[in-house]
Design an enzyme around this catalytic site. Sequence first.
Site, PDB file in Angstrom:
ATOM      1  CG  MET A  15      23.728  11.944  74.638  1.00  0.00           C
ATOM      2  SD  MET A  15      23.674  11.968  76.488  1.00  0.00           S
ATOM      3  CE  MET A  15      22.051  11.708  76.602  1.00  0.00           C
ATOM      4  CB  THR A  96      16.535  15.602  69.741  1.00  0.00           C
ATOM      5  OG1 THR A  96      16.872  15.354  70.769  1.00  0.00           O
ATOM      6  CG2 THR A  96      15.783  17.129  69.539  1.00  0.00           C
ATOM      7  CE  LYS A 166      15.880  16.582  74.305  1.00  0.00           C
ATOM      8  NZ  LYS A 166      16.602  15.573  73.696  1.00  0.00           N
TER       9      LYS A 166
END
Length: 273
Positions: A15, A96, A166
Amino acid sequence: MQHTDKIAFLGLGRMGAPMARRLLAAGHPLTVWNRTAAKAGALAAEGAVAAARPADAVRDADVVITMLTGPDALTEVADAVLPALRAGAHWVEMSTVGPAAVHALAARLDGRATLVDAPVMGSTDRAATGRLGILAGGETEGVAHVLAHLGTVTRTGPTGSGAALKLVANTAALGGVALVAEALRLADALGLDEDTARTALAAGPLTGAVARAFAGDAHFATALAVKDLRLATGAVRLPAVRAALAQYARAAEDPALAAADLSRAAARIRTHA
């Protein structure tokens, strides 16, 4: 701040690399760092500066972005970065890691820099095209122009709220994928045709989970699913989610599955009791 803010991007995984590339293409002076230094090579060839250490990356940065594997990685990077971090900088934490890790980082910053927790929704395809969903907690005004290159920002509230939302969203999605896998195991046991069962599930309330269980164009490692569900079950008692965690953790015992997309773990859940 102007559009030419100096940005330090720490963490160039599946990512992070396409996100950093978006910022470089937008004209920001970009310094990158990754634990595995070779991953910075492609971006350096495109005009970024590759730093040997996290501290070197952030020393002159107006904006620091972290996209790391989890809370332990964030703590380790913070240990290295804080002595070199410029007062008045903005730190955008996009991993995260859960709200506890964000609050711990905010306490360590102690007002020296502005912290925005801004984890993302979406996979590598959306990261590459700037179509991520960004869940942003804290004061985003100083970095709104940076985040605009990466996707659409949803303000979630105070610092830590982005990380919290999240975790909630990932827990629902990962639990849904595990449930789809077990529903298909039941369909197999009852002798139903796979396509018939899958079509019926896809037309019901688990539509998104069915699509994700069979996704072939996304990558979210099973090991990351285990990490996220451990964060969730460590925050509050979640018996159903803990059962899903056990399934993913069992799949992740196989190193190949741990690194593979969670759709592979779903296939394993379907075939193993």
